[in-house]
Scaffold this motif. Structure first.
Motif, PDB file in Angstrom:
ATOM      1  N   VAL A 154       0.915   2.784   7.043  1.00 28.07           N
ATOM      2  CA  VAL A 154       1.867   3.594   6.288  1.00 28.07           C
ATOM      3  C   VAL A 154       1.621   5.062   6.596  1.00 28.07           C
ATOM      4  O   VAL A 154       0.498   5.539   6.499  1.00 28.07           O
ATOM      5  N   GLU A 155       2.676   5.743   6.982  1.00 26.84           N
ATOM      6  CA  GLU A 155       2.633   7.193   7.157  1.00 26.84           C
ATOM      7  C   GLU A 155       3.574   7.784   6.128  1.00 26.84           C
ATOM      8  O   GLU A 155       4.797   7.712   6.283  1.00 26.84           O
ATOM      9  N   ALA A 156       3.011   8.355   5.071  1.00 25.29           N
ATOM     10  CA  ALA A 156       3.821   8.883   3.980  1.00 25.29           C
ATOM     11  C   ALA A 156       4.197  10.329   4.233  1.00 25.29           C
ATOM     12  O   ALA A 156       3.468  11.070   4.898  1.00 25.29           O
ATOM     13  N   GLU A 157       5.332  10.713   3.722  1.00 25.94           N
ATOM     14  CA  GLU A 157       5.782  12.097   3.785  1.00 25.94           C
ATOM     15  C   GLU A 157       5.102  12.888   2.677  1.00 25.94           C
ATOM     16  O   GLU A 157       4.468  12.315   1.783  1.00 25.94           O
ATOM     17  N   ALA A 158       5.261  14.196   2.697  1.00 28.33           N
ATOM     18  CA  ALA A 158       4.665  15.065   1.679  1.00 28.33           C
ATOM     19  C   ALA A 158       5.176  14.656   0.295  1.00 28.33           C
ATOM     20  O   ALA A 158       6.360  14.402   0.107  1.00 28.33           O
ATOM     21  N   GLY A 159       4.284  14.552  -0.655  1.00 27.89           N
ATOM     22  CA  GLY A 159       4.642  14.198  -2.024  1.00 27.89           C
ATOM     23  C   GLY A 159       4.706  12.706  -2.289  1.00 27.89           C
ATOM     24  O   GLY A 159       4.928  12.289  -3.416  1.00 27.89           O
ATOM     25  N   GLU A 160       4.552  11.878  -1.264  1.00 27.23           N
ATOM     26  CA  GLU A 160       4.581  10.431  -1.441  1.00 27.23           C
ATOM     27  C   GLU A 160       3.156   9.891  -1.469  1.00 27.23           C
ATOM     28  O   GLU A 160       2.281  10.378  -0.768  1.00 27.23           O
ATOM     29  N   ASN A 161       2.967   8.882  -2.264  1.00 26.28           N
ATOM     30  CA  ASN A 161       1.672   8.225  -2.345  1.00 26.28           C
ATOM     31  C   ASN A 161       1.697   7.004  -1.425  1.00 26.28           C
ATOM     32  O   ASN A 161       2.441   6.058  -1.669  1.00 26.28           O
ATOM     33  N   PRO A 162       0.896   6.979  -0.357  1.00 26.61           N
ATOM     34  CA  PRO A 162       0.914   5.839   0.558  1.00 26.61           C
ATOM     35  C   PRO A 162       0.526   4.525  -0.115  1.00 26.61           C
ATOM     36  O   PRO A 162       0.982   3.459   0.284  1.00 26.61           O
ATOM     37  N   GLN A 163      -0.284   4.587  -1.164  1.00 22.75           N
ATOM     38  CA  GLN A 163      -0.680   3.366  -1.877  1.00 22.75           C
ATOM     39  C   GLN A 163       0.521   2.720  -2.573  1.00 22.75           C
ATOM     40  O   GLN A 163       0.594   1.501  -2.658  1.00 22.75           O
ATOM     41  N   ASP A 164       1.452   3.529  -3.080  1.00 17.27           N
ATOM     42  CA  ASP A 164       2.657   2.982  -3.708  1.00 17.27           C
ATOM     43  C   ASP A 164       3.511   2.234  -2.691  1.00 17.27           C
ATOM     44  O   ASP A 164       4.032   1.153  -2.970  1.00 17.27           O
ATOM     45  N   VAL A 165       3.655   2.817  -1.509  1.00 15.29           N
ATOM     46  CA  VAL A 165       4.428   2.185  -0.448  1.00 15.29           C
ATOM     47  C   VAL A 165       3.725   0.908   0.000  1.00 15.29           C
ATOM     48  O   VAL A 165       4.352  -0.141   0.145  1.00 15.29           O
ATOM     49  N   LEU A 166       2.421   0.972   0.188  1.00 11.71           N
ATOM     50  CA  LEU A 166       1.637  -0.186   0.610  1.00 11.71           C
ATOM     51  C   LEU A 166       1.750  -1.322  -0.403  1.00 11.71           C
ATOM     52  O   LEU A 166       1.980  -2.472  -0.037  1.00 11.71           O
ATOM     53  N   SER A 167       1.636  -0.998  -1.683  1.00 18.77           N
ATOM     54  CA  SER A 167       1.695  -2.043  -2.715  1.00 18.77           C
ATOM     55  C   SER A 167       3.076  -2.683  -2.797  1.00 18.77           C
ATOM     56  O   SER A 167       3.197  -3.839  -3.203  1.00 18.77           O
ATOM     57  N   TYR A 168       4.125  -1.950  -2.421  1.00 20.01           N
ATOM     58  CA  TYR A 168       5.464  -2.548  -2.407  1.00 20.01           C
ATOM     59  C   TYR A 168       5.558  -3.634  -1.336  1.00 20.01           C
ATOM     60  O   TYR A 168       6.129  -4.698  -1.570  1.00 20.01           O
ATOM     61  N   TYR A 169       5.013  -3.381  -0.151  1.00 20.64           N
ATOM     62  CA  TYR A 169       5.155  -4.306   0.970  1.00 20.64           C
ATOM     63  C   TYR A 169       4.147  -5.456   0.963  1.00 20.64           C
ATOM     64  O   TYR A 169       4.461  -6.541   1.432  1.00 20.64           O
ATOM     65  N   VAL A 170       2.940  -5.237   0.457  1.00 16.43           N
ATOM     66  CA  VAL A 170       1.915  -6.283   0.475  1.00 16.43           C
ATOM     67  C   VAL A 170       2.351  -7.445  -0.426  1.00 16.43           C
ATOM     68  O   VAL A 170       2.746  -7.253  -1.564  1.00 16.43           O
ATOM     69  N   GLY A 171       2.282  -8.666   0.124  1.00 12.74           N
ATOM     70  CA  GLY A 171       2.670  -9.863  -0.618  1.00 12.74           C
ATOM     71  C   GLY A 171       4.096 -10.290  -0.353  1.00 12.74           C
ATOM     72  O   GLY A 171       4.483 -11.411  -0.674  1.00 12.74           O
ATOM     73  N   LYS A 172       4.913  -9.411   0.236  1.00 16.20           N
ATOM     74  CA  LYS A 172       6.289  -9.775   0.573  1.00 16.20           C
ATOM     75  C   LYS A 172       6.290 -10.622   1.838  1.00 16.20           C
ATOM     76  O   LYS A 172       5.329 -10.647   2.604  1.00 16.20           O
TER      77      LYS A 172
END
Length: 143
Positions: free
Chosen positions: A44-62
């Protein structure tokens, strides 16, 4: 004379996960369709102001809906909730009323994730009915 039409747009954007983000999610290796994503499968490469853990947790398990090649971007439309019932697989059909529970064997006529409505054939009576997926190979019949 023409009448006026009033259109009301409600704020449904609050229901959409915050994936209208600009984060880039890429596959670390080639991932086949149907693979459940783990944290080691993606970067995950997050943009400024984004939390990469939030993006990661959305995709993990899908579960992937198509094959993704190493280094390719994974989009929201490429993933779905994991299928717990697949077409033609054996399932346990459960009917509950109060404390009474009846279960029997069935065969799925469609596929679905948790909470989806699927068609199931009762193996004893050969009748097709609909029920809600509650777990892996479990379908609770509608009352």
């Amino acid at each position: 004379m023409r009448g006026l039409i009033t259109i009301t747009i409600s704020s449904t954007f609050a229901l959409i996960p915050s994936l209208a983000m600009a984060a880039s999610v890429t596959a670390n290796s080639t991932l086949s369709r149907g693979t459940q994503i783990s944290s080691s499968d993606i970067s995950v490469e997050a943009e400024a102001g984004e939390n990469p853990q939030d993006v990661l947790s959305y995709y993990v398990g899908k579960e992937l809906t198509r094959t993704i090649y190493s280094g390719a971007e994974i989009r929201d439309r490429d993933v779905q909730e994991p299928l717990l019932v697949t077409r033609n697989s054996p399932v346990t059909m459960i009917y509950r009323v109060g404390r009474l529970e009846i279960s029997t064997n069935g065969r799925a006529l469609s596929e679905g994730a948790k909470g989806d409505i699927v068609r199931v054939m009762n193996m004893d009576s050969r009748n097709a009915v609909e029920g809600r997926v509650t777990g892996a190979g479990l379908v609770e019949m509608a009352r």
